[in-house]
Write an enzyme that holds these catalytic residues in place. Structure first.
Site, PDB file in Angstrom:
ATOM      1  N   PRO A 185       8.633 -27.679  29.236  1.00 35.53           N
ATOM      2  CG  PRO A 185       9.093 -25.927  27.292  1.00 35.53           C
ATOM      3  CD  PRO A 185       8.671 -26.910  27.654  1.00 35.53           C
ATOM      4  N   GLY A 238      11.541 -30.005  40.165  1.00 41.25           N
ATOM      5  CA  GLY A 238      10.251 -29.728  40.216  1.00 41.25           C
ATOM      6  C   GLY A 238      10.027 -29.629  42.201  1.00 41.25           C
ATOM      7  CD  GLU A 260      16.796 -29.238  41.754  1.00 42.56           C
ATOM      8  OE1 GLU A 260      15.917 -29.775  42.895  1.00 42.56           O
ATOM      9  OE2 GLU A 260      16.963 -28.065  41.690  1.00 42.56           O
ATOM     10  CG  LEU A 261      12.463 -34.509  43.808  1.00 42.43           C
ATOM     11  CD1 LEU A 261      11.676 -35.475  44.540  1.00 42.43           C
ATOM     12  CD2 LEU A 261      11.789 -33.942  42.968  1.00 42.43           C
ATOM     13  NE  ARG A 288      21.034 -17.916  42.319  1.00 41.24           N
ATOM     14  CZ  ARG A 288      21.632 -19.065  42.361  1.00 41.24           C
ATOM     15  NH1 ARG A 288      21.992 -20.064  42.780  1.00 41.24           N
ATOM     16  NH2 ARG A 288      21.945 -19.466  40.639  1.00 41.24           N
ATOM     17  CB  CYS A 294      14.470 -26.439  45.164  1.00 41.14           C
ATOM     18  SG  CYS A 294      15.915 -26.208  44.114  1.00 41.14           S
ATOM     19  CD  GLU A 391      10.867 -25.922  48.315  1.00 38.96           C
ATOM     20  OE1 GLU A 391      12.040 -25.715  47.854  1.00 38.96           O
ATOM     21  OE2 GLU A 391       9.983 -27.131  48.127  1.00 38.96           O
ATOM     22  CB  SER A 451      24.061 -23.401  42.412  1.00 40.86           C
ATOM     23  OG  SER A 451      22.832 -23.746  42.497  1.00 40.86           O
TER      24      SER A 451
END
Length: 487
Positions: A185, A238, A260-261, A288, A294, A391, A451
């Protein structure tokens, strides 16, 4: 039922490594602090794992793999179902823990717990639906048999922004498929994962199936695990920059990889949109998780005929939000994860203003302790502003305009990222045209949240590859074997 407090939650959370079913200290016997981003104070100290600890965790995963793969799918599914029920029953405790280490308001943390638990329920049902096929060779004679089996030991690196859900989204399908795991983590938010490991142990997950190594030196501990020939899969959530380095490392062993970037999500508002609904959706898509997602709306592309009205409405809503420590009643916006993150957000805002953008609300750091940034709306943002290309990961909404559908799609696709896009329109023909033209792995139409545990989550281009959730999620943890039968 006893009240859930900061003291009660922190006193019960594990702070050691979880390896081979045992809680133990780091081999270096060192620790690192976990901070409250709302105050800067230290919450607890957790074990600081070393390269040797990482190897021990992989040893445990490898040792457990054969027996776990041979475990009946129904039994694997029942463990996930028990974990779902336990997590749901302890939602308040997990929510408090998450808010303390990550900063999001309690209401949002409770939402994440529910979302996280849903991956355990979904994949508990998928564990018994791993299928192969049987067919006659089209040329006649032989038969074609395919079967699916677990990929094998998997290394999972999870992010700080959704410290629980990003864990269950990976662990759920791995457990269902029969894979063992080593989880690393984020060092900013390790507590939710440690608490989850304890919960899975209670749910009956056998020793060695899940191993958790916390460390303040991710790169040093992770690389030997990734390069170990016994590892068979790497999954990472990340930044794109880190993801590229991990993909390079994974090539040595030709690992199965899921990435998953980053994202740069456009939020399109067409001239026929219901503006009230669009503003509601914008608040969800932008705010949110304090904008630290992301999937967060990063660019608001609004038709020139309604841009002024939309901007004013959004600014009123954003400016009215209550900023503060997430555990306090009524707080709607918590702190950013670190001061460095807050400074990065402010640099993007200043760059836009320096280039001619106008502030409708916010635009600066909130004075006092903690890493707070005022919810911000920018209009007249020029094309070259960094805030449109990078981002943001904060509560900042930059608004620019488009003239027609083709212009909207062109601007939306003008990014190296391709995770999610949002669009508001009442024209059903436009819905299909725009959805097909947008170069993103997910598209939300007249909604600010995409999601869902039952849907495939993932992107294209520099936003990564692979899918998490849905029917597609478990396939990331399965290999196909083809058998040719000659009767």
């Amino acid at each position: 039922m006893a009240a859930v407090t900061q003291k009660s939650v922190l006193s019960s959370v594990p702070t050691q490594l979880f390896i081979g079913g045992q809680w133990r200290s780091s081999l270096s016997e060192t620790t690192f602090p976990v901070h409250d981003p709302a105050t800067g104070s230290v919450l607890v100290e957790v074990a600081n794992g070393t390269v040797a600890d990482g190897t021990a965790a992989l040893d445990a995963a490898v040792a457990a793999q054969a027996d776990w793969a041979a475990t009946a799918p129904r039994d694997r599914g029942e463990i996930l179902r028990r974990a779902f029920e336990l997590l749901t029953s302890r939602a308040d405790e997990f929510a408090m823990l998450m808010t303390l280490e990550m900063g999001k308001p309690l209401a949002e943390s409770r939402g994440e717990v529910a979302y996280a638990a849903e991956f355990f329920r979904w994949f508990s049902e998928e564990a018994v639906r791993i299928h192969g096929r049987y067919a006659v060779n089209p040329a006649g004679g032989s038969r074609l048999l395919t079967m699916q089996r677990p990929v094998g030991p998997t290394f999972m690196i999870t992010p700080w922004n959704f410290p629980l859900a990003m864990g269950t989204r990976k662990i759920g399908p791995a457990v269902a498929a029969g894979c063992t795991m080593v989880v690393k983590p984020a060092h900013e938010t390790p507590l939710s994962m440690l608490a989850l490991a304890a919960l899975l142990e209670e749910a009956g997950l056998p020793a060695g199936v899940l191993n958790v190594v916390t460390t303040s030196d991710t790169a040093v501990v992770s690389e030997p695990i990734i390069r170990d020939p016994r590892l068979r899969k790497l999954t990472f959530t990340g930044s794109t920059a880190v993801g590229k380095r991990l993909v390079e490392q994974s090539a040595e062993q030709l690992l199965r990889v899921s990435m998953e970037l980053g994202g740069n999500a456009p939020f399109l508002v067409f001239e026929d949109a219901d503006l009230d609904a669009a503003v509601e959706g914008a608040m969800l898509a932008k705010m949110r998780n304090i904008g630290e997602a992301c999937t967060s709306a990063n660019r608001f592309l609004v038709h020139e005929s309604v841009a002024q009205d939309f901007g004013q409405r959004l600014a009123r809503r954003m400016g009215a939000l209550t900023v503060g420590k997430g555990t306090k009643a009524g707080v709607q916006v918590g702190p950013l994860i670190t001061d460095k993150a807050r400074e990065g957000v402010h640099e993007l805002v200043q760059d836009a203003v320096d280039r001619g953008a106008r502030l409708l609300t916010g635009g600066d750091r909130v004075a006092g302790r903690g890493h707070f940034y005022a919810p911000t709306v920018l209009v007249d943002v020029p094309a070259g502003a960094r805030v449109l290309g990078e981002e943001i990961f904060g509560p900042v909404a930059p608004i620019t305009t488009f003239s027609d559908d083709a212009d909207a799609v062109r601007q939306a696709n003008a990014t190296e990222y391709g995770l999610v896009a949002y669009a508001y329109t009442r024209d059903h023909a436009r819905v299909l045209r725009v959805s097909e033209a947008l170069e993103f792995g997910m598209v939300g139409i007249n909604t600010g949240i995409v999601s869902n545990a039952a849907a495939p989550f993932g992107g294209v281009k520099h936003s990564g590859f692979g899918r998490e959730g849905g029917f597609e999620g478990i396939s990331e943890y399965l290999e196909t074997t083809y058998v040719s039968l000659n009767p």
